[in-house]
Design a protein around this motif. Structure first.
Motif, PDB file in Angstrom:
ATOM      1  N   SER A 133      35.671  51.661  38.915  1.00  0.00           N
ATOM      2  CA  SER A 133      37.116  51.652  39.113  1.00  0.00           C
ATOM      3  C   SER A 133      37.555  50.273  39.579  1.00  0.00           C
ATOM      4  N   CYS A 134      38.765  49.918  39.211  1.00  0.00           N
ATOM      5  CA  CYS A 134      39.371  48.671  39.684  1.00  0.00           C
ATOM      6  C   CYS A 134      40.795  49.009  40.115  1.00  0.00           C
ATOM      7  N   ALA A 135      41.002  49.020  41.405  1.00  0.00           N
ATOM      8  CA  ALA A 135      42.314  49.351  41.948  1.00  0.00           C
ATOM      9  C   ALA A 135      43.086  48.072  42.246  1.00  0.00           C
ATOM     10  N   ALA A 136      44.274  47.969  41.675  1.00  0.00           N
ATOM     11  CA  ALA A 136      45.122  46.796  41.891  1.00  0.00           C
ATOM     12  C   ALA A 136      46.197  47.106  42.920  1.00  0.00           C
ATOM     13  N   SER A 137      46.458  46.152  43.772  1.00  0.00           N
ATOM     14  CA  SER A 137      47.530  46.291  44.753  1.00  0.00           C
ATOM     15  C   SER A 137      48.278  44.976  44.868  1.00  0.00           C
ATOM     16  N   GLY A 138      49.504  45.057  45.286  1.00  0.00           N
ATOM     17  CA  GLY A 138      50.313  43.863  45.463  1.00  0.00           C
ATOM     18  C   GLY A 138      51.222  43.557  44.292  1.00  0.00           C
ATOM     19  N   ARG A 139      50.885  44.064  43.119  1.00  0.00           N
ATOM     20  CA  ARG A 139      51.739  43.918  41.954  1.00  0.00           C
ATOM     21  C   ARG A 139      51.192  44.808  40.848  1.00  0.00           C
ATOM     22  N   THR A 140      51.988  45.009  39.845  1.00  0.00           N
ATOM     23  CA  THR A 140      51.521  45.711  38.661  1.00  0.00           C
ATOM     24  C   THR A 140      51.328  44.704  37.531  1.00  0.00           C
TER      25      THR A 140
END
Length: 119
Positions: free
Chosen positions: A21-28
């Motif tokens: 999994s790669c979870a992105a945060s701070g922007r889409t």
């Protein structure tokens, strides 16, 4: 602050499966692309596959076609890499990367997660 956090790596036997999994945060990255790369010991970082976030268009390296599948969850801002029929040569540190726009470079990288496949 933009962060990409990988998880799901581990030690498995040849033929097994893993899902990263790669979870992105701070922007889409709705207008861009996210990708997986890997780096084996003593080798350069290599492209594994990518997904265009808006269209879902996929692209894979020949070495993983038919065995690896990339998917995304828009609500969770998370990308996945389902790896089946793993081989010892898949052993590497796997990184996710993101580009906010098509045609631009990968500006954001995760810290990597180790995948080890024993024979």
């Amino acid at each position: 602050q933009v962060q990409l956090v990988e998880s799901g790596g581990g030690l498995v036997q040849s033929g097994a499966s893993l899902r990263l999994s790669c979870a992105a945060s701070g922007r889409t990255f709705s207008s861009g692309i996210m990708a997986w790369f890997r780096q084996a010991p003593g080798k350069e970082r290599a492209f594994v596959g990518s997904i265009r976030w808006s269209s879902g268009m996929l692209n894979y390296a020949d070495s993983v076609k038919g065995r690896f599948t990339i998917s995304r969850d828009n609500a969770k801002n998370t990308m996945y890499l389902q790896m089946n029929s793993l081989k010892p040569e898949d052993t590497a540190v796997y990184y996710c990367a993101a580009s906010p726009r098509l045609g631009a470079g990968y500006d954001y990288w995760g810290q990597g997660t180790q995948v080890t496949v024993s024979s």
